[in-house]
Design an enzyme around this catalytic site. Structure first.
Site, short mmCIF file in Angstrom:
data_model
loop_
_atom_site.label_atom_id
_atom_site.label_comp_id
_atom_site.label_asym_id
_atom_site.label_seq_id
_atom_site.Cartn_x
_atom_site.Cartn_y
_atom_site.Cartn_z
N SER A 185 -13.55 15.95 -6.77
CA SER A 185 -12.40 16.01 -5.87
C SER A 185 -11.94 14.59 -5.56
O SER A 185 -11.51 13.88 -6.47
CB SER A 185 -12.79 16.78 -4.60
N THR A 186 -12.07 14.15 -4.32
CA THR A 186 -11.63 12.80 -3.94
C THR A 186 -12.30 11.74 -4.80
O THR A 186 -13.51 11.71 -4.92
CB THR A 186 -11.98 12.54 -2.47
N HIS A 212 -10.00 19.11 -7.95
CA HIS A 212 -9.10 19.55 -6.88
C HIS A 212 -7.80 18.77 -6.95
O HIS A 212 -7.78 17.56 -6.72
CB HIS A 212 -9.74 19.34 -5.52
N MET A 306 -15.01 15.09 -1.22
CA MET A 306 -15.38 15.50 0.12
C MET A 306 -15.63 17.00 0.15
O MET A 306 -15.14 17.75 -0.69
CB MET A 306 -14.29 15.12 1.13
N ASP A 309 -17.84 21.97 -2.16
CA ASP A 309 -17.51 22.86 -3.27
C ASP A 309 -18.39 22.55 -4.48
O ASP A 309 -18.51 21.40 -4.89
CB ASP A 309 -16.04 22.71 -3.64
#
Length: 367
Positions: A185-186, A212, A306, A309
């Protein structure tokens, strides 16, 4: 207090963002109308995090970001449009060193800002705690301070493609029985650069990635990664057979799942499931793969991001005989997702980003 510098040429956007963060009670705010003004405020205000619009007069967001990373490295969250041009610019910003991005509302920002506010705050809070690698743009910073070049140099691509023999496993035309599952993600796009560029062109397992991102961003991401690595990289927009030597990027705003067809396993985009907060969902991807592949034929990799998931599904995967790798805290921009996997006892291997490809290759070689 979190010192936040909001940089945007729109008075309305500055006011709305200011209201969102002022309401939190733990943000100290400063504002700039363009990149030039933002650079003037860096030394005095010393922000913990910056939100930076891409499209601005005098000095746009990318030029400003380049200067920030060279002169005053600081976590930056880009403010981007959902257009293809906005996606390309955002990916360039992430390459230059931005930690994350937020997207402007499709409709009037004043009507949607309350809905977006929780995500904006969460992303900026995470960015304020993000780890910027000490080596980020190091050569450029040294060159600039030495006066060797008055112009900031473009971000270098430190991507090394291994020789095909590095994999140590021959590809065959036999049906696919194994699969690598990657969640991030991030900070994910630059991490994917590093991971995928280190996999050789004869890598014998397909790779499916859940990153994401909004739907308008994953196509440009796939095209960019395809130019940087030896494997074929495509966005999943329809049911696609899983084949060795290919990386499949899940389409944003949807989920990416593995299924079985008469001709063999396929990967496809599925409507996002409300049970999962982030999309494409890493948990859903891993669970779908476990329905059609033996756990011993799966390798799960959870990298910077973050939240949590992927941690639940990959912990289950390990418990059932699959292998899992978590990115180490020392290299992760945000050690949320991989950290949660480690805390749950779901990681076989914990490795810094630059070593993950080698660990995958070693695991594949044992099969």
């Amino acid at each position: 207090m979190i010192r936040l510098l909001v940089v945007d040429d729109s008075p309305l956007m500055r006011r709305l963002l200011g209201n969102v963060f002022a309401a939190q009670g733990d943000f100290e705010l400063s504002f700039a109308r363009n990149g030039v003004e933002a650079l003037d405020k860096l030394a005095a205000f010393k922000p913990d995090v910056i939100t930076l619009d891409i499209q601005m007069p005098e000095m746009d967001g990318l030029a400003c970001l380049d200067r920030i990373m060279l002169e005053h490295p600081c976590p930056v969250v880009m403010v981007s449009s959902l257009t293809t041009e906005g996606a390309d610019a955002t990916l360039e910003a992430l390459e230059l060193g931005a930690v994350d991005f937020i997207t402007k509302p499709k409709r009037a920002v004043s009507l949607e800002i309350e809905t977006l506010a929780p995500l904006l705050v969460e992303k900026v809070r995470a960015a304020s705690r993000a780890r910027l690698p000490g080596t980020l743009r190091l050569a450029d910073r040294v060159r600039l301070k030495s006066g060797l070049d008055s112009k900031p140099m473009p971000a270098p691509r430190k991507l090394v493609r291994p020789m095909p023999a590095a994999c140590g496993v021959r590809r065959t035309d036999s049906p696919v029985h194994n699969l690598v599952l990657v969640g991030t993600s991030t900070g994910g796009p630059p991490a994917l650069d590093v991971l995928l560029a280190r996999l050789p062109h004869d890598f014998p397992w397909p790779v499916v990635v859940a990153q994401h991102m909004p739907g308008s961003f994953t196509g440009p991401l796939a095209r960019r990664l395809d130019k940087l690595c030896a494997l074929n990289v495509t966005e999943v927009t329809r049911p696609t057979p899983l084949e060795p030597g290919n990386v499949y990027i899940g389409k944003g705003d949807a989920d990416v799942i593995v299924s079985m067809r008469p001709g063999g396993p396929v990967v496809l985009a599925a409507p996002s499931h409300p049970e999962h907060r982030w999309h494409p969902s890493v948990d859903r991807l891993v669970h779908s793969a476990m329905q059609h592949f033996p756990p011993a034929g799966l390798i799960g990799v959870l990298m910077t991001g973050m939240g949590s998931d992927g941690a639940e599904a990959m912990t289950t995967l390990r418990q059932q005989g699959g292998r899992t790798i978590a990115e180490a805290e020392e290299s992760a921009v945000v050690w949320g997702m991989p950290g949660e996997l480690v805390h749950r006892g779901g990681a076989d291997i914990v490795a810094p980003l630059e070593d993950i490809a080698d660990r995958i290759i070693e695991l594949v070689g044992r099969k």
